[in-house]
Design a protein around this motif. Structure first.
Motif, PDB file in Angstrom:
ATOM      1  N   MET A  71       0.827  -1.210   0.000  1.00  0.00           N
ATOM      2  CA  MET A  71       0.000   0.000   0.000  1.00  0.00           C
ATOM      3  C   MET A  71       0.860   1.258   0.000  1.00  0.00           C
ATOM      4  O   MET A  71       0.564   2.234  -0.693  1.00  0.00           O
ATOM      5  N   LEU A  72       1.938   1.255   0.794  1.00  0.00           N
ATOM      6  CA  LEU A  72       2.798   2.436   0.864  1.00  0.00           C
ATOM      7  C   LEU A  72       3.503   2.662  -0.466  1.00  0.00           C
ATOM      8  O   LEU A  72       3.576   3.787  -0.959  1.00  0.00           O
ATOM      9  N   GLN A  73       4.033   1.594  -1.050  1.00  0.00           N
ATOM     10  CA  GLN A  73       4.710   1.732  -2.336  1.00  0.00           C
ATOM     11  C   GLN A  73       3.734   2.211  -3.414  1.00  0.00           C
ATOM     12  O   GLN A  73       4.085   3.043  -4.259  1.00  0.00           O
ATOM     13  N   THR A  74       2.523   1.710  -3.379  1.00  0.00           N
ATOM     14  CA  THR A  74       1.515   2.146  -4.345  1.00  0.00           C
ATOM     15  C   THR A  74       1.204   3.625  -4.168  1.00  0.00           C
ATOM     16  O   THR A  74       1.092   4.379  -5.146  1.00  0.00           O
ATOM     17  N   ALA A  75       1.050   4.062  -2.897  1.00  0.00           N
ATOM     18  CA  ALA A  75       0.728   5.466  -2.629  1.00  0.00           C
ATOM     19  C   ALA A  75       1.868   6.396  -3.029  1.00  0.00           C
ATOM     20  O   ALA A  75       1.631   7.517  -3.478  1.00  0.00           O
ATOM     21  N   MET A  76       3.111   5.923  -2.888  1.00  0.00           N
ATOM     22  CA  MET A  76       4.256   6.780  -3.180  1.00  0.00           C
ATOM     23  C   MET A  76       4.576   6.854  -4.664  1.00  0.00           C
ATOM     24  O   MET A  76       4.951   7.916  -5.173  1.00  0.00           O
ATOM     25  N   PHE A  77       4.442   5.744  -5.371  1.00  0.00           N
ATOM     26  CA  PHE A  77       5.002   5.680  -6.718  1.00  0.00           C
ATOM     27  C   PHE A  77       3.989   5.460  -7.838  1.00  0.00           C
ATOM     28  O   PHE A  77       4.338   5.616  -9.008  1.00  0.00           O
ATOM     29  N   THR A  78       2.763   5.093  -7.510  1.00  0.00           N
ATOM     30  CA  THR A  78       1.800   4.786  -8.564  1.00  0.00           C
ATOM     31  C   THR A  78       0.942   6.013  -8.854  1.00  0.00           C
ATOM     32  O   THR A  78       0.306   6.562  -7.950  1.00  0.00           O
ATOM     33  N   ARG A  79       0.939   6.454 -10.088  1.00  0.00           N
ATOM     34  CA  ARG A  79       0.131   7.588 -10.519  1.00  0.00           C
ATOM     35  C   ARG A  79      -0.579   7.226 -11.823  1.00  0.00           C
ATOM     36  O   ARG A  79       0.027   6.635 -12.726  1.00  0.00           O
ATOM     37  N   SER A  80      -1.829   7.604 -11.921  1.00  0.00           N
ATOM     38  CA  SER A  80      -2.567   7.353 -13.164  1.00  0.00           C
ATOM     39  C   SER A  80      -2.177   8.393 -14.215  1.00  0.00           C
ATOM     40  O   SER A  80      -1.607   9.442 -13.899  1.00  0.00           O
ATOM     41  N   ASP A  81      -2.500   8.107 -15.470  1.00  0.00           N
ATOM     42  CA  ASP A  81      -2.184   9.037 -16.559  1.00  0.00           C
ATOM     43  C   ASP A  81      -2.946  10.350 -16.427  1.00  0.00           C
ATOM     44  O   ASP A  81      -2.533  11.374 -16.978  1.00  0.00           O
ATOM     45  N   HIS A  82      -4.064  10.321 -15.687  1.00  0.00           N
ATOM     46  CA  HIS A  82      -4.890  11.513 -15.545  1.00  0.00           C
ATOM     47  C   HIS A  82      -4.697  12.172 -14.180  1.00  0.00           C
ATOM     48  O   HIS A  82      -5.502  13.019 -13.792  1.00  0.00           O
ATOM     49  N   ASP A  83      -3.647  11.783 -13.472  1.00  0.00           N
ATOM     50  CA  ASP A  83      -3.346  12.436 -12.202  1.00  0.00           C
ATOM     51  C   ASP A  83      -2.745  13.812 -12.482  1.00  0.00           C
ATOM     52  O   ASP A  83      -1.963  13.978 -13.418  1.00  0.00           O
ATOM     53  N   VAL A  84      -3.097  14.799 -11.663  1.00  0.00           N
ATOM     54  CA  VAL A  84      -2.612  16.154 -11.906  1.00  0.00           C
ATOM     55  C   VAL A  84      -1.094  16.233 -11.800  1.00  0.00           C
ATOM     56  O   VAL A  84      -0.458  17.066 -12.458  1.00  0.00           O
ATOM     57  N   SER A  85      -0.472  15.339 -11.022  1.00  0.00           N
ATOM     58  CA  SER A  85       0.983  15.358 -10.880  1.00  0.00           C
ATOM     59  C   SER A  85       1.681  14.964 -12.181  1.00  0.00           C
ATOM     60  O   SER A  85       2.861  15.276 -12.366  1.00  0.00           O
ATOM     61  N   SER A  86       0.975  14.280 -13.091  1.00  0.00           N
ATOM     62  CA  SER A  86       1.585  13.892 -14.365  1.00  0.00           C
ATOM     63  C   SER A  86       1.795  15.101 -15.283  1.00  0.00           C
ATOM     64  O   SER A  86       2.497  15.004 -16.282  1.00  0.00           O
ATOM     65  N   LEU A  87       1.186  16.244 -14.949  1.00  0.00           N
ATOM     66  CA  LEU A  87       1.308  17.449 -15.762  1.00  0.00           C
ATOM     67  C   LEU A  87       2.354  18.420 -15.224  1.00  0.00           C
ATOM     68  O   LEU A  87       2.501  19.521 -15.764  1.00  0.00           O
ATOM     69  N   ILE A  88       3.050  18.033 -14.166  1.00  0.00           N
ATOM     70  CA  ILE A  88       4.053  18.931 -13.579  1.00  0.00           C
ATOM     71  C   ILE A  88       5.152  19.227 -14.602  1.00  0.00           C
ATOM     72  O   ILE A  88       5.704  18.317 -15.223  1.00  0.00           O
ATOM     73  N   GLY A  89       5.456  20.516 -14.790  1.00  0.00           N
ATOM     74  CA  GLY A  89       6.495  20.927 -15.724  1.00  0.00           C
ATOM     75  C   GLY A  89       6.066  20.958 -17.155  1.00  0.00           C
ATOM     76  O   GLY A  89       6.861  21.282 -18.044  1.00  0.00           O
ATOM     77  N   ASP A  90       4.797  20.619 -17.422  1.00  0.00           N
ATOM     78  CA  ASP A  90       4.288  20.634 -18.799  1.00  0.00           C
ATOM     79  C   ASP A  90       3.996  22.077 -19.227  1.00  0.00           C
ATOM     80  O   ASP A  90       4.190  23.022 -18.468  1.00  0.00           O
ATOM     81  N   ARG A  91       3.487  22.248 -20.440  1.00  0.00           N
ATOM     82  CA  ARG A  91       3.190  23.586 -20.961  1.00  0.00           C
ATOM     83  C   ARG A  91       2.060  24.243 -20.164  1.00  0.00           C
ATOM     84  O   ARG A  91       1.459  23.633 -19.283  1.00  0.00           O
ATOM     85  N   MET A  92       1.762  25.489 -20.507  1.00  0.00           N
ATOM     86  CA  MET A  92       0.684  26.225 -19.860  1.00  0.00           C
ATOM     87  C   MET A  92      -0.633  25.477 -20.049  1.00  0.00           C
ATOM     88  O   MET A  92      -0.941  24.980 -21.132  1.00  0.00           O
ATOM     89  N   ARG A  93      -1.402  25.387 -18.954  1.00  0.00           N
ATOM     90  CA  ARG A  93      -2.651  24.650 -18.988  1.00  0.00           C
ATOM     91  C   ARG A  93      -3.803  25.543 -18.525  1.00  0.00           C
ATOM     92  O   ARG A  93      -3.624  26.409 -17.668  1.00  0.00           O
ATOM     93  N   LEU A  94      -4.991  25.324 -19.091  1.00  0.00           N
ATOM     94  CA  LEU A  94      -6.203  25.976 -18.627  1.00  0.00           C
ATOM     95  C   LEU A  94      -6.931  24.993 -17.723  1.00  0.00           C
ATOM     96  O   LEU A  94      -7.417  23.960 -18.185  1.00  0.00           O
ATOM     97  N   ILE A  95      -6.982  25.315 -16.436  1.00  0.00           N
ATOM     98  CA  ILE A  95      -7.498  24.391 -15.422  1.00  0.00           C
ATOM     99  C   ILE A  95      -8.704  25.025 -14.743  1.00  0.00           C
ATOM    100  O   ILE A  95      -8.732  26.227 -14.468  1.00  0.00           O
ATOM    101  N   SER A  96      -9.704  24.204 -14.467  1.00  0.00           N
ATOM    102  CA  SER A  96     -10.830  24.636 -13.632  1.00  0.00           C
ATOM    103  C   SER A  96     -10.927  23.685 -12.441  1.00  0.00           C
ATOM    104  O   SER A  96     -10.555  22.513 -12.538  1.00  0.00           O
ATOM    105  N   GLY A  97     -11.423  24.210 -11.330  1.00  0.00           N
ATOM    106  CA  GLY A  97     -11.546  23.390 -10.131  1.00  0.00           C
ATOM    107  C   GLY A  97     -12.391  24.091  -9.082  1.00  0.00           C
ATOM    108  O   GLY A  97     -12.733  25.269  -9.204  1.00  0.00           O
ATOM    109  N   THR A  98     -12.695  23.358  -8.029  1.00  0.00           N
ATOM    110  CA  THR A  98     -13.563  23.850  -6.959  1.00  0.00           C
ATOM    111  C   THR A  98     -12.752  24.057  -5.688  1.00  0.00           C
ATOM    112  O   THR A  98     -12.002  23.170  -5.277  1.00  0.00           O
ATOM    113  N   VAL A  99     -12.911  25.224  -5.071  1.00  0.00           N
ATOM    114  CA  VAL A  99     -12.224  25.512  -3.803  1.00  0.00           C
ATOM    115  C   VAL A  99     -12.761  24.573  -2.739  1.00  0.00           C
ATOM    116  O   VAL A  99     -13.975  24.500  -2.508  1.00  0.00           O
ATOM    117  N   SER A 100     -11.866  23.834  -2.079  1.00  0.00           N
ATOM    118  CA  SER A 100     -12.310  22.822  -1.112  1.00  0.00           C
ATOM    119  C   SER A 100     -11.680  23.009   0.265  1.00  0.00           C
ATOM    120  O   SER A 100     -11.696  22.096   1.083  1.00  0.00           O
TER     121      SER A 100
END
Length: 799
Positions: A71-100
């Motif tokens: 579980m720990l290894q999965t939480a640390m290293f497993t990311r889906s293709d649609h995880d927001v962390s997969s876009l780190i360092g990518d080009r400028m993005r237009l993002i929408s979201g809800t304040v939580s």
């Protein structure tokens, strides 16, 4: 077994802890082992009954261990293709979201957490998993008001920006910003320098449960802040308000630096983390009135108390310490609802298991680790301390309290040293004295929170006794923090020291050996503990070394030199304009504690710019310093005058630093007034250049080969104004250190300088403190070793 959940959950947590130390997929070799155990459990019917039971227990414990690791290894290293962390360092993005989340105010910025993310780049909407930490800058009070109005929970926002990872500022703390934020379900960050980059697409739903809870939390914060503003004539009110926000709501963002440091020095910092004492008092305030109105309705009282405590956990943003205490209370009350008796160790185990199943990365949070270590210390050590260590006072009315406090100190002392480099020697004495007063403060504080929605006038009346009792409590803490030998700086212990210490502690509780064998095992562990503590000192005496530490202080400079004879010199201290960020208290002092530095022999400021001198000025007020170098200059900048004044006002011995006659061409530029210093030890040397620019570097060329050094502290943070080609060729360093953050507003280090460092000097390895964290160079005069602040060896060369 009377506590069947304890060993499996311990094994589960141990698997997670080991999982943090393994690389991705590091658990693969253990899978066959798990399959063998599982097969053995299936075939256990072939064994005798007692062996079958033992095999079942062993298999269950092993499977829990492997599950935690996975579980720990999965939480640390497993990311889906649609995880927001997969876009780190990518080009400028237009993002929408809800304040939580509720907003956090910074220096000219507002920060919120945004969830339910959608990537709308190129006109195609795609849902993103994870959450973002959104920070937006503002220029004046009008923009600030607009931002706060827009940052309501539930508001849907749209913004265009590049998604970034979390900046790691590591200075021997072991703190990993990326994993810490991930443990709070936040995977990346976005920074908008201006309000224009933000659009509100849909206003908040003010009646959703999460919005109502956050609004109530804001109401509580506003109540304490407005009370402090109405009493601005009393400077203590602001300190008390920040203290109460930390004590009652767990909000330490505005906690006074001095209060924080005083609680740390007295070993009572855990009081500021909402825990069992807080939850117990609040539960009592709610439960006692129900005894009169619901006298014969035990199960109804338990159900109502569960709802109230879950509501309080949500108001405190579900911090691990309050979650642990609340879950334990909820489990106990659930037992009442189900007519079941709950056992303490089982309750603790179930609470830990539920939290780790919900978020495996809680295991890396110091707050989570300390809260459970404190509870286990109380459970296992209190009776041992009371009847074995303190038999003479065990029958007194203070016996249980003293034993409990000492048990917590024995259990947590070495681990506090691992986290902070400090060991509180007599923390149980201040705790005993302030406990009655702390109980009063918590009782009146929680009573104020309960009555505030009903009557703000009554809440203001309660603030008078709450203010006075808080002042007395803070004054006592201040007095205890000034006592000598209250807290000892020991530095960060090795894992060998921790292993031997806790092994001895476990043997003292569970001596599972024959008496003779037990004495030999205990003696062997004591010898091992002595060697683990003494070996570093023995090695230092037999093989003296020069140690050089470059701290990560953001965009400034700060380096600590420890000479072979033990003397210490601090060169610069970082800092910011207008002292917005105190590097002395936030970075240097905690780093000194983890390094075992109790005082500084000398300090040197290269020049009078805030990013070099401000941290030293602040350090004079909080840390012992013996001597300070003072330059003889005809004209003194304001910051340098403040530095001189601090030297004389703190009775620090000044050392006159000879200054060459000022060159009219250079005096207009404070960078070119920088002190240039070279330190040599055998064949190892380091050249400190401050922020000198091209003109000074050209003048220094006349020193010829004497400029050659093993390590070069690159001038002016890698700016294009410095590091000319002839100068770099003359220095010809093996290592170059650039002290700056990677996303600073000046664009340091410049790509052209990085190219020069790699091409104009002998094979040169360049380090940037904002990327690598603090760096440690050690040399015996014939070799040089470079380590990161996590003790990982980066490189080693012979000179």
């Amino acid at each position: 077994m009377t506590d069947p959940f304890f060993l499996p959950v311990v094994s589960f947590a141990l698997g997670m802890i080991i999982g943090t130390r393994l690389p991705p997929t590091g658990y693969y070799p253990l899978i066959p082992f798990g399959l063998i155990l599982f097969s053995a459990m299936i075939l256990r019917t072939k064994l005798r009954q007692e062996h079958s039971i033992q095999m079942t227990r062993l298999t269950m414990i092993s499977l829990f261990f492997l599950t935690g690791l996975f579980m720990l290894q999965t939480a640390m290293f497993t990311r889906s293709d649609h995880d927001v962390s997969s876009l780190i360092g990518d080009r400028m993005r237009l993002i929408s979201g809800t304040v939580s989340s509720d907003y956090q105010l910074g220096d000219y910025s507002v920060t919120v957490i945004v969830s339910k993310l959608m990537d709308q780049t190129d006109g195609v909407e795609q849902a993103l998993s994870g959450r973002l930490r959104l920070t937006i800058g503002y220029q004046d009070e009008q923009e600030r008001a607009q931002l706060l109005a827009a940052m309501q929970p539930g508001t849907v926002l749209t913004f265009r920006s590049q998604i970034q990872g979390f900046t790691e500022h590591s200075n021997f703390s072991g703190f990993n910003a990326t994993l810490f934020h991930a443990s709070n379900n936040t995977q990346a960050r976005v920074y908008l320098p201006e309000l224009e980059g933000l659009k509100v697409m849909k206003p908040a739903d003010t009646y959703s449960p999460s919005t109502l809870i956050i609004h109530f939390r804001r109401q509580l914060k506003s109540f304490f802040e407005e009370w402090a503003e109405k009493n601005t004539f009393n400077p203590d009110c602001q300190r008390v308000a920040s203290f109460l926000l930390a004590l009652l709501l767990g909000d330490r963002s505005e906690l006074d630096y001095d209060i924080r440091a005083e609680f740390q020095r007295t070993g009572l910092y855990h009081i500021l983390a909402i825990s069992g004492l807080h939850v117990g008092i609040l539960a009592g305030i709610i439960y006692i009135p129900m005894l009169f109105f619901l006298r014969n309705r035990l199960r109804l009282r338990a159900a109502i108390l569960i709802l109230f405590m879950l509501l309080y956990s949500s108001i405190t943003s579900f911090q691990p310490s309050v979650l642990r205490a609340t879950l334990m209370l909820v489990i106990h009350l659930t037992g009442i609802l189900l007519f079941r008796e709950s056992r303490f160790l089982n309750t603790v185990s179930i609470a830990a298991f539920v939290l780790l199943m919900y978020q495996p990365l809680y295991i890396i949070q110091a707050g989570f680790q300390l809260t459970f270590l404190a509870v286990l210390s109380i459970y296992f050590l209190t009776e041992q301390v009371r009847y074995n260590l303190l038999p003479s006072i065990s029958k007194g009315f203070l016996g249980p309290t003293i034993s409990l406090s000492l048990a917590v100190q024995l259990g947590m002392g070495p681990y506090l040293a691992l986290l902070f480099g400090l060991v509180p020697i007599l923390s149980f004495i201040p705790f005993l004295i302030i406990l009655p007063l702390l109980t009063i403060v918590l009782f009146v504080g929680f009573l104020t929170i309960v009555v505030l929605p009903l009557s703000s006038g009554l809440a203001y009346l309660l603030m008078k006794p709450l203010h006075l009792s808080s002042l007395v409590l803070l004054d006592l803490i201040n007095r205890f923090s000034d006592l000598p030998f209250n807290t000892v700086v020991v530095g960060k212990p090795s894992f060998a020291v921790l292993f031997f210490y806790y092994s001895i502690l476990v043997l003292a509780i569970f001596p599972y050996f024959r008496p003779g064998l037990y004495r030999w095992v205990r003696a062997g562990l004591l010898c091992g503990l002595f060697l683990a503590i003494a070996l570093p000192s023995i090695k230092k005496v037999l093989s003296p070394q020069l140690e050089l530490v470059f701290f990560d202080v953001g965009d400034g400079d700060s380096a600590l030199v420890t000479f072979p004879d033990g003397r210490r010199l601090l060169i610069d201290g970082g800092g910011t304009e207008e002292n917005r960020f105190d590097t002395a208290r936030s970075i240097l002092q905690p780093a000194f504690a983890r390094l075992g530095v109790r005082s500084l022999d000398q300090v040197l400021v290269t020049h009078a710019h805030a990013d070099h001198i401000m941290g030293i000025i602040n350090l004079f007020t909080i840390f012992p310093i013996q001597q300070a170098y003072l330059s003889q200059r005809k004209s003194l900048p304001d910051l340098y005058s403040r530095y001189r004044q601090s030297v004389y006002s703190r009775n620090v011995s000044p050392i006159r630093l000879h200054h060459f006659p000022e060159n009219p061409l250079l005096s207009v530029n404070e960078n070119n007034q920088s002190v240039v210093l070279k330190i040599s030890y055998g064949r190892f040397s380091v050249l400190f250049t401050g922020d000198i620019e091209r003109e000074v570097e050209e003048n220094l060329l006349e020193y010829g080969p004497s400029l050659q050094a093993t390590v070069l502290k690159v001038a002016h943070h890698g700016s294009r104004t410095s590091s000319i080609t002839p100068f770099l060729r003359q220095v010809n360093a093996r290592f170059a250190v650039i002290s700056t953050s990677p996303d600073n507003r000046h664009g340091h280090p410049h790509p052209e300088i990085l190219e020069r460092l790699s091409t104009e000097m002998r094979p040169c390895q360049t380090f940037i403190t904002g990327l690598s964290g603090a760096l440690i160079f050690t040399s015996d005069g014939t070799s040089c070793q470079v380590r990161a602040d996590n003790q990982k060896v980066l490189t080693k060369i012979n000179l």
